[in-house]
Design a protein around this motif. Structure first.
Motif: not given
Length: 279
Positions: A7-8, A73-76, A78-82
């Motif tokens: 979804n992200g 890049q901040a959104r990316l 955030g995705l890669e945190t999970q």
């Protein structure tokens, strides 16, 4: 792939499409400007491909909005945190990921781990770990920094001997029989497990192959202080810190533990696997 991650990624793709259309660019024109095939633009916009940080910087610049790069890049991140793909994590070799495991273990007092097909990393001998890391690098096609990674993995094991910590391991019996390296390597590894059985900070339980289970083994996972769950898949790791996800994995661990053997019975199962190697 986790639903939250997908979804992200779709939401990030929608933002990229918005930037492109605001700039008056067609997908074909943007691809031509960036030197990409048009299908890459389509996959990024529809969330079927994960962009790199460089992709996002190039997209923002091509759309005339370089100042948006940091937001994208901040959104990316955030995705890669999970969702952390092995391709990205191991781009420079295994050592960095092993060091991350050392740090996460240091900040954790209680770890519950389940492994269905291999010995948990915190319990591995150096030679067993070496074979696992070499095989992993070959599979992912990542650079080999095997010896540095082995040293980091063994250093992580120092936590096993620190008072006040608690480590509980569930191992499906099949993992005792998966041949990692030569029989000599496996004998030493199984002896290592036996040697840890009496440690006051460590509990090792074996789930017999014939044990009745409410929850069948699916994949390995590690629970850190009931604040984080790390799940390893073929292509990525999931780092889950959402309360419902943690509760679900806690229930899975508890259900698997119901059919596990500990103490003398665990020792007997390990010894049986060892005897088969020596036969």
């Amino acid at each position: 792939m986790s639903t939250d991650f997908q979804n992200g990624r779709i939401a990030l793709g929608g933002r990229l499409r918005e930037l492109r259309t605001e700039a008056g660019l067609s997908g074909r024109a943007l691809a031509s400007h960036l030197g990409w095939v048009q299908s890459k633009v389509s996959k990024l916009e529809t969330g079927r491909q994960t962009p790199t940080a460089g992709d996002l910087a190039a997209w923002a610049t091509a759309a005339g909005r370089p100042e948006i790069t940091a937001e994208l890049q901040a959104r990316l991140r955030g995705l890669e945190t999970q969702y952390r793909s092995w391709r990205r994590q191991l781009a420079g070799g295994h050592r960095e990921r092993q060091e991350a495991a050392v740090l996460e273990t240091r900040r954790t007092a209680h770890i519950d781990a389940f492994e269905s097909a291999r010995i948990p990393g915190l319990l591995q001998t150096a030679e067993y770990a070496r074979h696992m890391l070499i095989a992993g690098a070959e599979f992912i096609e990542s650079p080999r920094d095997t010896e540095e990674a082995v040293r980091s993995r063994i250093r992580r094991q120092e936590a096993l001997y620190e008072p006040g910590r608690r480590f509980r391991f569930l191992i499906w019996e099949a993992a005792l029989h998966v041949a990692v390296g030569s029989p000599t390597v496996m004998v030493a590894q199984l002896d290592r497990l036996v040697g840890l059985l009496g440690l006051d900070t460590v509990e090792i339980s074996i789930i017999p192959l014939g044990a009745p289970l409410r929850r069948t083994p699916a994949h390995g996972f590690w629970i850190y202080d009931d604040r984080l769950v790390i799940v390893e898949t073929i292509n990525a790791e999931l780092w889950l810190d959402d309360a419902p996800d943690i509760a679900l994995y806690r229930r899975a661990w508890d259900w698997l533990a119901e059919g596990a053997a500990s103490g003398y019975q665990a020792h007997r199962l390990i010894s049986r696997a060892r005897a088969q190697l020596s036969a």
